[in-house]
Design a protein around this motif. Structure first.
Motif: not given
Lengths: 211, 211
Positions: B110-113, B142-147, B152-155, B172-181
């Motif tokens: 759902g998330t990846a940075i 870095q970027t790209p950051q993908v959601f 993303l639209l909600n955040a 994250e501020y919207s309460g979702v953890h982000v996944t690292l790659t």
């Protein structure tokens, strides 16, 4: 690095990486005493390279130790002077201007390390995943790090700790605050092969700008 | 940067900086929809540059806002899709390989940075001076950051906060953890003129390696 050659010997503008910082220190202070610390099994090769390239000799070559801390400690056994600089040979693009600035700051304050702000977002890994860090309060630490001989030799009397990643951390552990001064973005650390490409490009740019 | 030209238009291998990442995204996914966000007063110039260089058109050009947050928010008003990537045009060396890896991670989680470890010592500035940071727990973002589009639209419905330095902090501020790659060390951000020299050198190396 891609080659089998240890990175400190890789050619940069045709000369071993290590030579470039030695040259910059001598350009900054012609009477400086240079103690080179190398893994014991690389010392003969360095001497051969020095003869091949007709490099001016350093004042002393000392065998390194198990960690960075032990290597610096070995080097310090041959070092003396009111001020002592510790530099990482993997930073060949250090300029005589930066070296002088760090020495001059240490002359006033007893300690000086060059630092740079961070241009990218940072995150901290923790048990729940990761969280953002406010980067405005973070600095990247470079070398050379300069200290009064007394402070540095005294600090290195302690027992090794894994958190000693540079000389500033050792000196601080001895109870002394370190003074920060501006580093230079060119003063990159050669870690991966692309860094060597960058170093060549940056040196090319200096040459074309007549620096 | 040294030139008066905004950095996103500076020539890299003869083509505007911005073009390189647009090309990489299209190489990764030929059917991707590209929304380009630019300061309003630069849009005409971009259109002129695009015609001059015969660049394939992007799907939409949108005027940016006061901060990065407002610019992305404006861009999102024209974006849709199961997954949305936000990329910084000042990172022209992004590869289609990295783009695909971040998308694939976001597809699963759902998330990846993309992030990278730090090779240098770091310090934290505080009221008493500075103190060392354990760098093994720090990552450069870095970027790209993908959601997912929904996340993303909600955040981005929230009110701007100064700590929003990237999209991960907003999500994250919207309460979702982000996944690292894993990021890529080549995926540099063009900030100072020497970065452009590096970018040219890195692209030269890719070409000679047939990448």
């Amino acid at each position: 690095m891609s080659a089998n050659l240890p990175k400190q010997f890789l050619p940069l503008r045709g000369l071993p990486l290590l030579f470039h910082s030695i040259f910059a220190f001598r350009e900054a202070y012609s009477d400086i005493r240079v103690v080179l610390v190398l893994p014991e099994n690389q010392i003969d090769y360095w001497q051969t390279l020095s003869r091949q390239h007709k490099l001016p000799p350093v004042d002393q070559v000392v065998a390194g130790g198990e960690t960075r801390f032990h290597s610096v400690k070995n080097g310090l056994s041959s070092a003396s002077g009111d001020l002592i600089a510790v530099h990482d040979g993997a930073r060949p693009l250090v300029t005589s201007r930066l070296i002088r600035r760090v020495f001059e700051t240490a002359e006033k304050h007893g300690t000086a390390i060059p630092v740079l702000p961070v241009n990218e977002s940072l995150r901290f890994l923790d048990h729940s995943g990761s969280s953002p860090i406010e980067r405005s309060a973070i600095r990247i630490v470079q070398t050379p790090q300069v200290f009064t001989g007394e402070l540095l030799l005294n600090a290195y009397q302690c027992i090794y700790r894994p958190e000693f990643t540079d000389d500033a951390t050792v000196v601080e552990y001895s109870g002394v605050h370190v003074t920060l001064t501006n580093g230079e973005s060119d003063n990159i650390k050669i870690t991966v092969p692309t860094d060597l490409t960058l170093a060549e490009a940056l040196l090319g740019m200096r040459k074309s700008h007549g620096k």
